[in-house]
Motif scaffolding. Sequence first.
Motif, PDB file in Angstrom:
ATOM      1  N   THR A   1      -5.192  -6.357  22.719  1.00  0.00           N
ATOM      2  CA  THR A   1      -4.357  -7.270  22.220  1.00  0.00           C
ATOM      3  C   THR A   1      -2.812  -7.102  22.324  1.00  0.00           C
TER       4      THR A   1
ATOM      5  N   ASN B   1      -2.772 -13.637  16.799  1.00  0.00           N
ATOM      6  CA  ASN B   1      -2.512 -14.953  16.415  1.00  0.00           C
ATOM      7  C   ASN B   1      -1.303 -15.465  17.123  1.00  0.00           C
TER       8      ASN B   1
ATOM      9  N   GLY C   1      -1.794 -16.355  20.644  1.00  0.00           N
ATOM     10  CA  GLY C   1      -2.734 -17.103  21.371  1.00  0.00           C
ATOM     11  C   GLY C   1      -4.055 -16.558  21.836  1.00  0.00           C
ATOM     12  N   GLN C   2      -4.223 -15.265  21.387  1.00  0.00           N
ATOM     13  CA  GLN C   2      -5.696 -14.726  21.739  1.00  0.00           C
ATOM     14  C   GLN C   2      -6.857 -14.691  20.729  1.00  0.00           C
ATOM     15  N   SER C   3      -7.675 -15.286  21.116  1.00  0.00           N
ATOM     16  CA  SER C   3      -8.840 -15.952  20.162  1.00  0.00           C
ATOM     17  C   SER C   3      -9.490 -14.449  19.769  1.00  0.00           C
ATOM     18  N   GLN C   4      -9.971 -14.716  18.518  1.00  0.00           N
ATOM     19  CA  GLN C   4     -10.970 -13.685  18.177  1.00  0.00           C
ATOM     20  C   GLN C   4     -12.218 -13.950  18.758  1.00  0.00           C
ATOM     21  N   TYR C   5     -12.519 -15.096  19.153  1.00  0.00           N
ATOM     22  CA  TYR C   5     -14.171 -15.439  19.796  1.00  0.00           C
ATOM     23  C   TYR C   5     -13.904 -16.165  20.885  1.00  0.00           C
TER      24      TYR C   5
ATOM     25  N   ASP D   1     -14.441 -19.150  23.578  1.00  0.00           N
ATOM     26  CA  ASP D   1     -13.735 -20.684  23.279  1.00  0.00           C
ATOM     27  C   ASP D   1     -15.146 -21.350  22.839  1.00  0.00           C
TER      28      ASP D   1
ATOM     29  N   LYS E   1      -7.249 -22.196   8.212  1.00  0.00           N
ATOM     30  CA  LYS E   1      -5.576 -22.072   8.655  1.00  0.00           C
ATOM     31  C   LYS E   1      -4.661 -21.947   7.365  1.00  0.00           C
TER      32      LYS E   1
END
Length: 334
Positions: free
Chosen positions: A91, A139, A142-146, A148, A157
């Motif tokens: 991250t 967050n 903009g790096q997603s946990q999951y 896409d 949110k």
Amino acid sequence: MSEITNKSKRQRAIMKIGTHSGTFHADEALAVYMLRLLPKFSDATIIRSRDSDILEACDIIVDVQGQYDSIKHFDHHQRGFAETFSDKFKTKLSSAGLIYKHFGKEIISQILNLGIENPSIDILYAKIYAELIEAIDGNDNGQSQYPDEVVPAYSIKSITLPGMIAALNPAWNQPSDDTNLYQQFLKASQLIGGVFVDLVQYYGNSWLPARQLVKVALERRSEYDSKGRIVVFDDFVNWKDHVFSLEKELNISGVVLYVLYSDGKGWRVQAVPVTESSFQSRKPLPEAWRGFRDQELSNLTGIEGGVFVHATGFIGGNRTREGALQMAQKALDL
């Protein structure tokens, strides 16, 4: 008050922390709060601006100016920025992660009143990054946990820290002048900073002592089984997280199969899961015992004091420590 003391206070008061004006986010709100936990910046003035000259007059600048030098500039928006907390993490850091990476140990030392050389600082430094700061970094970048393609069933949110911080920005039909934004930013910083301090205190004052108890129990596991597959706690302690991390540290991953502890009334035998979040056990309690209770269970096991064995075999109980230990030892061979 002496002239020297007055001079010292004046010097502290002129320290300036710079960040951008306008809409604020969780990362710089936390970065600023963390800096102000340090004696050097405890009385610092917060400057929110987009004017480069005004910002460069500050002693430290976060989340703006497009520079990162680990001394004065702590921004992450510039092209080519790819800094992470360590080679164990993927991250990218936000301004919160940058400030934590360089000042985190000192900040933890201040909150917990521990000497900076205390070995516990290194343990907490890594743990707190993984449990809170990394999520703020991910967050903001903009790096997603999951992946896409995973579609969430509902929105969270409004109950996430970044969401709560974002909601403190003035709405479209509310005053958004610099004065109001500044006051809302202070409120946001206090909110996320309070969460951070509470988390550090929890990990320092509760999680860390539990880790030590688990480590001692792991070191004594051969007292109950020659292969070290049973761990016994004479009092309940939150052990799952620690068992997995300490197994790696002690190079015994996967060895421990059962954990015994008191529930305040009797004793529990719990099968260690395959992973911390898994519902699958490394070695469930025997299928023949599952779903039985009390005397019927004692008759099946040949061990007095039986209380129950869960239908999935992940946990069972006995009225005594000795009975629970016998259940674990017998289950190893079944």
